[in-house]
Design an enzyme around this catalytic site. Structure first.
Site, PDB file in Angstrom:
ATOM      1  N   HIS A  34      47.006  31.077  65.818  1.00  0.00           N
ATOM      2  CA  HIS A  34      47.128  32.527  65.638  1.00  0.00           C
ATOM      3  C   HIS A  34      48.579  32.893  65.359  1.00  0.00           C
ATOM      4  O   HIS A  34      49.426  32.916  66.264  1.00  0.00           O
ATOM      5  CB  HIS A  34      46.631  33.290  66.872  1.00  0.00           C
ATOM      6  CG  HIS A  34      46.552  34.774  66.631  1.00  0.00           C
ATOM      7  ND1 HIS A  34      45.397  35.404  66.246  1.00  0.00           N
ATOM      8  CD2 HIS A  34      47.495  35.744  66.690  1.00  0.00           C
ATOM      9  CE1 HIS A  34      45.618  36.706  66.092  1.00  0.00           C
ATOM     10  NE2 HIS A  34      46.901  36.934  66.357  1.00  0.00           N
ATOM     11  N   CYS A  35      48.859  33.159  64.106  1.00  0.00           N
ATOM     12  CA  CYS A  35      50.195  33.624  63.713  1.00  0.00           C
ATOM     13  C   CYS A  35      50.020  34.436  62.437  1.00  0.00           C
ATOM     14  O   CYS A  35      48.934  34.479  61.860  1.00  0.00           O
ATOM     15  CB  CYS A  35      51.137  32.437  63.511  1.00  0.00           C
ATOM     16  SG  CYS A  35      50.488  31.205  62.383  1.00  0.00           S
ATOM     17  N   HIS A  36      51.078  35.127  62.054  1.00  0.00           N
ATOM     18  CA  HIS A  36      51.011  36.025  60.900  1.00  0.00           C
ATOM     19  C   HIS A  36      52.217  35.797  59.994  1.00  0.00           C
ATOM     20  O   HIS A  36      53.228  35.230  60.415  1.00  0.00           O
ATOM     21  CB  HIS A  36      51.069  37.494  61.347  1.00  0.00           C
ATOM     22  CG  HIS A  36      50.108  37.880  62.424  1.00  0.00           C
ATOM     23  ND1 HIS A  36      48.773  38.094  62.197  1.00  0.00           N
ATOM     24  CD2 HIS A  36      50.299  38.123  63.751  1.00  0.00           C
ATOM     25  CE1 HIS A  36      48.182  38.452  63.329  1.00  0.00           C
ATOM     26  NE2 HIS A  36      49.087  38.473  64.295  1.00  0.00           N
ATOM     27  N   TYR A  52      51.789  50.513  61.186  1.00  0.00           N
ATOM     28  CA  TYR A  52      53.166  50.148  61.556  1.00  0.00           C
ATOM     29  C   TYR A  52      53.830  49.476  60.365  1.00  0.00           C
ATOM     30  O   TYR A  52      53.154  48.935  59.484  1.00  0.00           O
ATOM     31  CB  TYR A  52      53.197  49.217  62.782  1.00  0.00           C
ATOM     32  CG  TYR A  52      52.549  47.857  62.581  1.00  0.00           C
ATOM     33  CD1 TYR A  52      53.281  46.783  62.092  1.00  0.00           C
ATOM     34  CD2 TYR A  52      51.216  47.643  62.892  1.00  0.00           C
ATOM     35  CE1 TYR A  52      52.705  45.531  61.903  1.00  0.00           C
ATOM     36  CE2 TYR A  52      50.619  46.401  62.714  1.00  0.00           C
ATOM     37  CZ  TYR A  52      51.370  45.349  62.218  1.00  0.00           C
ATOM     38  OH  TYR A  52      50.794  44.112  62.024  1.00  0.00           O
ATOM     39  N   HIS A 184      43.076  36.635  71.964  1.00  0.00           N
ATOM     40  CA  HIS A 184      43.816  36.960  73.173  1.00  0.00           C
ATOM     41  C   HIS A 184      42.891  37.176  74.397  1.00  0.00           C
ATOM     42  O   HIS A 184      43.063  38.143  75.161  1.00  0.00           O
ATOM     43  CB  HIS A 184      44.705  38.193  72.932  1.00  0.00           C
ATOM     44  CG  HIS A 184      45.411  38.176  71.593  1.00  0.00           C
ATOM     45  ND1 HIS A 184      45.710  37.013  70.909  1.00  0.00           N
ATOM     46  CD2 HIS A 184      45.861  39.189  70.792  1.00  0.00           C
ATOM     47  CE1 HIS A 184      46.303  37.309  69.761  1.00  0.00           C
ATOM     48  NE2 HIS A 184      46.410  38.615  69.674  1.00  0.00           N
ATOM     49  N   ASP A 259      51.092  33.706  68.156  1.00  0.00           N
ATOM     50  CA  ASP A 259      51.122  35.110  67.731  1.00  0.00           C
ATOM     51  C   ASP A 259      52.454  35.501  67.082  1.00  0.00           C
ATOM     52  O   ASP A 259      52.767  36.689  66.971  1.00  0.00           O
ATOM     53  CB  ASP A 259      50.775  36.093  68.856  1.00  0.00           C
ATOM     54  CG  ASP A 259      50.448  37.482  68.300  1.00  0.00           C
ATOM     55  OD1 ASP A 259      49.874  37.557  67.202  1.00  0.00           O
ATOM     56  OD2 ASP A 259      50.796  38.500  68.940  1.00  0.00           O
TER      57      ASP A 259
HETATM   58  O1  LIG Z   1      49.151  39.926  66.467  1.00  0.00           O
HETATM   59  C1  LIG Z   1      48.150  40.301  67.065  1.00  0.00           C
HETATM   60  O2  LIG Z   1      47.178  39.580  67.149  1.00  0.00           O
HETATM   61  C2  LIG Z   1      48.132  41.572  67.681  1.00  0.00           C
HETATM   62  C3  LIG Z   1      48.565  42.739  67.178  1.00  0.00           C
HETATM   63  C4  LIG Z   1      48.802  43.006  65.752  1.00  0.00           C
HETATM   64  C5  LIG Z   1      47.645  42.750  64.891  1.00  0.00           C
HETATM   65  O3  LIG Z   1      46.649  42.247  65.324  1.00  0.00           O
HETATM   66  C6  LIG Z   1      47.661  43.110  63.461  1.00  0.00           C
HETATM   67  O4  LIG Z   1      48.554  43.784  62.994  1.00  0.00           O
HETATM   68  O5  LIG Z   1      46.745  42.664  62.771  1.00  0.00           O
HETATM   69  C7  LIG Z   1      48.778  43.847  68.113  1.00  0.00           C
HETATM   70  O6  LIG Z   1      48.190  43.823  69.196  1.00  0.00           O
HETATM   71  O7  LIG Z   1      49.540  44.751  67.759  1.00  0.00           O
END
Ligand SMILES: O=C(O)/C=C(\CC(=O)C(=O)O)C(=O)O
Length: 307
Positions: A34-36, A52, A184, A259
């Site tokens: 799980h990462c972005h 955001y 999570h 994350d």
């Molecule tokens: O990084 C995560 O998993 C959680 C996030 C952000 C998110 O999910 C997103 O922007 O898609 C959060 O709780 O703000």
């Protein structure tokens, strides 16, 4: 063009730029499930409907963290700031040389050709997000339509929701025709007992359905800390019993992730090296750690490349 770039959301915390070397050595083949990636905004603009505006967090920066922590592979989850434009995520997955998979966001009118293109790039699931601060959640009929379209590809649905919403959502979740992956740990309220009604209901839901659980985000769930900063190698002790319970009850269906780059944290930004040191607190034997970090994510995201 830089003049058109949007400023970050006020109070935004950037990812930690100089993480420690973990003292816990991740086993070879560890998957950060799980990462972005965010942008970079100049190349991959954020979605107009986003809630955001983050800092940039590029594929190169993600891969540098991967190598620093001793991670082998990543699962890159589409972040809501990019809406249903999966370009940045797909670009990162393609650039990984087979060392990343993706989880996309798609609309119900997505075509079969587009799904096939995403699959060929390395996408293996879609994410349904129910957090009102992050998205205007799509109607359940739309989500069901997406699930029906992706099921033939062998993909799964990643679910992100608040624990308080599980009672209202669980019948819908159980009706979906694919495996489910829950972000999570279903966001438990860690001020409540681990064997109290809230987390017990979540564990029952996992037990009765085709569900995988991400044992992730102690930094997001923790209330009393201590934070993974300043050399703290026993961080987030209030979250430990929840992670440990999930790992012990479902050793073959748990996944772990950093994350990174930790969107929307407001209290502190963790040192990712110290976050790795959280893993042996929740997976207390080498066997459990191998399942959590390597065997389980490989089965889900790289089946046939078994370990
Ligand atoms: O990084 C995560 O998993 C959680 C996030 C952000 C998110 O999910 C997103 O922007 O898609 C959060 O709780 O703000």
């Amino acid at each position: 063009m830089s003049s058109t770039l949007s400023p970050k959301t006020p109070g935004w915390l950037d990812w930690y730029s100089d993480p420690s070397a973990p003292s816990f050595t991740l086993p070879p083949g560890t998957v950060d499930a799980h990462c972005h990636v965010f942008g970079p905004q100049a190349r991959f603009p954020f979605a107009p409907e986003r809630k955001y505006t983050p800092c940039d967090a590029s594929r190169e920066q993600l891969f540098a963290l991967r190598d620093h922590l001793g991670v082998s592979r990543n699962v890159i989850v589409q972040a809501t700031c990019h809406g249903a434009d999966n370009s940045a995520m797909v670009d990162a997955v393609r650039a990984s040389g087979g060392r990343a998979r993706g989880v996309a966001t798609v609309r119900p009118d997505v075509t079969e050709a587009e799904l096939r293109r995403l699959d060929e790039a390395g996408v293996r699931g879609v994410r349904f997000n129910f957090l009102k601060r992050l998205v205007d959640t799509a109607p359940k009929d739309d989500l069901a339509a997406v699930a029906a379209k992706i099921a033939p590809l062998g993909w799964h649905v990643v679910l992100y929701f608040e624990s308080a919403d599980l009672p209202e959502l669980e019948d819908f979740f159980a009706s979906l025709p694919t495996p489910l992956v829950i972000d999570h740990m279903g966001r438990p309220d860690v001020t409540r007992p681990v064997d109290g009604p809230g987390f017990s209901r979540f564990l029952r839901f996992v037990d009765r359905n085709d569900v995988w659980v991400k044992v992730s985000c102690p930094e997001r769930l923790s209330v009393t800390g201590p934070a993974a900063l300043h050399g703290e190698r026993h961080a987030y002790t209030d979250v430990v019993p929840f992670g440990r319970r999930a790992v012990e009850e479902f050793p073959d269906r748990v996944l772990w992730g950093t994350d990174w780059p930790h969107p929307n944290l407001t209290d502190h930004m963790p040192d990712d090296g110290l976050l790795v040191d959280h893993v042996p607190q929740v997976a207390v034997t080498p066997e459990l750690r191998h399942k959590l970090l390597v065997a389980n994510p490989m089965r889900l995201y790289w089946p046939g490349e078994g370990v």
